[in-house]
Design an enzyme around this catalytic site. Structure first.
Site, PDB file in Angstrom:
ATOM      1  N   VAL A  53       0.838  -1.203   0.000  1.00 11.64           N
ATOM      2  CA  VAL A  53       0.000   0.000   0.000  1.00 11.64           C
ATOM      3  C   VAL A  53       0.874   1.254   0.000  1.00 11.64           C
ATOM      4  CG1 VAL A  53      -1.612   1.346   1.415  1.00 11.64           C
ATOM      5  CG2 VAL A  53      -1.994  -1.095   1.096  1.00 11.64           C
ATOM      6  N   ASP A  54       1.920   1.251   0.804  1.00 15.24           N
ATOM      7  CA  ASP A  54       2.814   2.403   0.925  1.00 15.24           C
ATOM      8  C   ASP A  54       3.408   2.775  -0.429  1.00 15.24           C
ATOM      9  OD1 ASP A  54       4.276   4.413   2.228  1.00 15.24           O
ATOM     10  OD2 ASP A  54       5.828   3.042   2.940  1.00 15.24           O
TER      11      ASP A  54
ATOM     12  N   THR B 146      -1.458  -6.382   7.554  1.00 13.46           N
ATOM     13  CA  THR B 146      -1.801  -7.732   7.095  1.00 13.46           C
ATOM     14  C   THR B 146      -1.024  -8.170   5.866  1.00 13.46           C
ATOM     15  OG1 THR B 146      -3.636  -6.936   5.748  1.00 13.46           O
ATOM     16  CG2 THR B 146      -4.144  -7.571   8.033  1.00 13.46           C
ATOM     17  N   GLY B 147      -0.186  -7.312   5.327  1.00 11.81           N
ATOM     18  CA  GLY B 147       0.631  -7.681   4.169  1.00 11.81           C
ATOM     19  C   GLY B 147       1.980  -8.208   4.616  1.00 11.81           C
TER      20      GLY B 147
END
Length: 172
Positions: free
Chosen positions: A36-37, A126-127
């Protein structure tokens, strides 16, 4: 005015959400990364990285501590702000669920300071940080449900069917 926000689930890409604030599952450096980052930094453009560098040069010289949150511009994202929060790495030997809950609470607190009515969250930790999806979903939903906030809508934007189903199970 404090209330409990409406919670919605979306299967999709957090960088495409038209909301006031997008929450970034950042690393403590605030300088971009994977998952996501990385997606937020790529799509949002250099304005986000420049704002993060300013934060590192001032208040967060050692990085953003786990469980805390801070806002920057959203750059080229279809949002007004990015709220960066650093989730904990999952541990089988140490209960870090309080730190994960703190990510959601602190992000909502920053959203309140900004006056954000709509906030999009990913499934924090959660990744690559290895948090089990079912437990991550439980903590996320419970924390948002019990946090007093002025945010009107919390949207969990979930990348795949597994994440969506885990969040849907805890929402019902």
């Amino acid at each position: 005015m404090s209330r409990r926000p409406a919670i919605t689930l979306v299967r999709g890409d957090i960088t495409e959400q038209h909301v006031d604030a997008v929450v970034n599952a950042a690393n403590s450096s605030l300088l971009g990364g994977g998952g996501v980052d990385g997606a937020i930094h790529r799509r949002g453009g250099p304005e986000i990285l420049a704002a993060c560098r300013k934060l590192r040069a001032s208040h967060y010289g050692k990085g953003l501590p786990t469980g805390q949150a801070v806002a920057t511009t959203a750059g080229r994202l279809p949002a007004r702000w990015v709220i960066h929060t650093v989730g904990p790495v999952h541990s089988a030997s140490e209960d870090r669920s309080g730190l994960l809950a703190s990510c959601y609470r602190a992000s909502l607190g920053v959203a309140d300071e900004l006056g954000a009515a709509t906030v999009a969250f990913p499934a924090v930790s959660t990744g690559i940080y290895g948090w089990p999806m079912d437990d991550g979903a439980r903590i996320a939903i419970e924390t948002v449900r019990t946090t007093q906030t002025s945010v009107e809508e919390v949207r969990f934007v979930l990348f795949d069917d597994t994440a969506y189903e885990a969040f849907a199970a805890h929402l019902s």
